[in-house]
Design an enzyme around this catalytic site. Structure first.
Site, PDB file in Angstrom:
ATOM      1  N   GLU A 338      -1.661 -43.782 -31.296  1.00 51.04           N
ATOM      2  CA  GLU A 338      -2.967 -43.131 -31.170  1.00 51.04           C
ATOM      3  C   GLU A 338      -3.569 -42.693 -32.511  1.00 51.04           C
ATOM      4  O   GLU A 338      -4.152 -41.612 -32.599  1.00 51.04           O
ATOM      5  CB  GLU A 338      -2.852 -41.907 -30.242  1.00 51.04           C
ATOM      6  CG  GLU A 338      -2.402 -42.272 -28.846  1.00 51.04           C
ATOM      7  CD  GLU A 338      -2.134 -41.062 -27.963  1.00 51.04           C
ATOM      8  OE1 GLU A 338      -2.588 -41.069 -26.822  1.00 51.04           O
ATOM      9  OE2 GLU A 338      -1.437 -40.115 -28.419  1.00 51.04           O
TER      10      GLU A 338
HETATM   11  C1  ACM Z   1       2.218 -41.451 -26.654  1.00 47.15           C
HETATM   12  O1  ACM Z   1       2.376 -41.092 -25.476  1.00 47.15           O
HETATM   13  N1  ACM Z   1       1.145 -41.091 -27.317  1.00 47.15           N
HETATM   14  C2  ACM Z   1       3.196 -42.277 -27.332  1.00 47.15           C
END
Ligand code: ACM
Length: 540
Positions: A338
């Site tokens: 992310e």
């Molecule tokens: C995640 O759940 N951002 C790896």
């Protein structure tokens, strides 16, 4: 002692033992296949007799086998805690001539066992636990715990004699990496809480604990060369709590404790995104040179290290070096998920450099599945959580996969809409959702050889205490453990749910505050485990 008295004493003790032994005949047979063992062993063959564990038990280890002796002493301690009885641990490779014996030994050369495997042969007077490695013995001991009444998990509550069903269990894991991740960044958990989690993992034969040590909301590991990371970056948490961090001594203590239970610690420093706590601690890590405020919310994707400043790579090098020095396991987790505020080109440039730094400190990288866009090879691990195309890209590059599909393995998800804790973006995830999946068949285009194992991440946005951890972890972690350990052909939800229901009193005896899913037929131990009543009868 005078020789004649000694002979007489030996004779009397022997006669007493024979009398005791003949009393054993009054114990009805017990059926090993009625016992719930999780994860389900490779094979269980019941022989329908009874081994009686009483004060006379002697635990024996082949002479000079110090690592096995350590495991034997561990078993003696478990038994002592539960029964109050001091069991002897002696050297020897044969059964004691009187009393019952539990013998730990290595396999014969012509009867090899997989390295982490064990064989537990239980006869009426002799239990033989055979394993090639100390962890194999350790796993055999976990199985013995599950063959004993739940009171084995409580101090001073197990009355001897205890009956153990006879039979043969042969057992080994399908995957070498069987883990859980604990997020100590969103909320911090102290050393004693982490140790308890390690105990739970060991009980279900998991062997890896991944610690998510940094995120936007907190930096949780002391780095001597960058002290503000913890003094400032560790000073809060989601919701604005006081945060906290592990000193180096704390981290070493966790690593050592885990090692004692054959569990490897995988440290994660999430980068280049999920870095607000670091960016807030050191203005120079920001492209504009201005440190942001600490963050106590739960948004993701807004922070990034400045990928074109050299100081960033000095920072990464220092952090990785200091953590790698304290980490005996082979892996360093670089996060990589992310990073929505990092240009893709910058992300790849950063990850390639971070990977090289990790390698220069003697570790292999694991990264969340986005890391597949970096230059990877067969020494790297891609942790699948979200995008199949990332997992497949990683495999194409030769990397291995660690399977954490968010729909099934994210144990921070709510069980249903009424769950008192948990998130729901990938859920809800009931106990069957966490169990009824397979690492290989999850997506087309991968094979078992591509997969190192499974991991259940426990993110901590909604949890703050050990009780909270237990509620989300149990019972789902037991199912994940079985996926990592047991052959796909031997896993069926309808059968598993019954076995899981029989672990109710075990979890209760361990003090675990688990979620009593309506999908599981929870049973009191006496319903299926007859030893308590039989022991009373035997005492008469
Ligand atoms: C995640 O759940 N951002 C790896």
């Amino acid at each position: 002692m005078d020789f004649r008295i000694s002979v007489l004493a030996t004779f009397l003790v022997g006669a007493l033992m024979l009398t005791t032994a003949s009393c054993q005949e009054t114990y009805p047979p017990t059926d090993m296949t009625r016992h719930s063992i999780i994860p389900r062993p490779e094979s269980v063959v019941a022989t329908n007799h009874t081994f009686v564990l009483d004060e006379g038990l002697s635990i024996r280890v082949e002479e000079g086998n110090e690592t096995f002796k350590k495991e034997a002493l561990r078993l003696a301690t478990i038994l002592k805690n539960a029964t109050g009885v001091d069991f002897d641990v002696e050297e020897g490779n044969e059964a004691a001539w009187f009393g019952n014996t539990l013998l730990l030994k290595k396999p014969a050369e012509n009867q090899p066992l997989p390295l982490s495997g064990y064989e537990l042969e239980i006869k009426e007077r002799l239990i033989t636990l055979t394993a090639s490695s100390p962890e194999g013995v350790f796993y055999g001991i976990q199985t013995i715990r599950q063959l004993l009444p739940a009171a084995i998990e409580k101090t001073g509550e197990l009355k001897t004699p205890v009956l153990i069903p006879t039979g043969i269990i042969r057992d080994w894991p399908q995957y070498g990496y069987r883990g859980m991740m604990l997020d100590v960044a969103r909320h911090f958990f102290d050393v004693s809480t982490v140790k308890r989690v390690i105990d739970y993992l060991a009980y279900y034969k998991l062997n890896t604990l991944h610690l998510h040590l940094s995120d936007d909301q907190g930096w949780r590991i002391e780095i001597e060369s960058w002290p503000n990371l913890t003094t400032h970056g560790g000073s809060t948490a989601v919701g604005g709590g006081e945060g906290g961090f592990f000193t180096k001594a704390d981290y070493r203590e966790i690593v050592e404790y885990a090692k004692g239970q054959h569990i490897t610690i995988v440290p994660e420093i999430d980068m280049p995104g999920h870095t607000n706590a670091a960016l807030s601690s050191y203005p120079e890590l920001n492209c504009d040179g201005i440190a942001p405020e600490l963050y106590t919310g739960t948004r993701v994707g807004f922070s990034t290290l400045c990928t074109d400043k050299e100081i960033t790579y000095q920072f990464v090098d220092d952090v990785v070096r200091e953590i790698a020095e304290m980490t005996p396991g082979p892996w360093f987790h670089v996060g990589g998920d992310e990073s929505h505020s990092t240009e893709q080109e910058d992300y790849e440039y950063f990850m390639n450099r971070a990977r090289a730094i990790v390698k220069s400190h003697g570790k292999q990288i694991i990264g969340w599945d986005e890391v597949a866009h970096a230059d990877l090879d067969e020494t790297d691990v891609v942790q699948f959580w979200s995008k199949e195309e990332n997992a497949l890209l990683g495999v194409q590059k030769g990397a291995k996969l660690l399977m954490s599909p968010s729909k099934h393995a994210y144990i921070d998800m709510k069980y249903d809409e009424n769950s008192r804790l948990g998130l729901d973006w990938a859920g809800p995830s009931e106990v069957d959702d966490a169990y009824t999946w397979d690492p290989v068949t999850l997506m087309d285009g991968i094979e078992k050889v591509d997969i190192i194992g499974v991991e259940a991440p426990l993110w901590a946005e909604t949890i703050e205490t050990l009780d909270d951890i237990e509620y989300l972890m149990f019972p789902r972690i037991a199912g994940i453990a079985e996926i990592g350990w047991t052959m796909r052909e031997d896993r069926r939800w309808e059968e598993y749910r019954v076995r899981l229901g029989q672990h109710r009193d075990r979890m209760k005896a361990m003090g675990i505050d688990f979620y009593e899913s309506p999908l599981v037929p929870w049973q009191e131990q006496a319903d299926y485990f007859m030893n308590i009543e039989l022991t009373d009868e035997g005492d008469e």
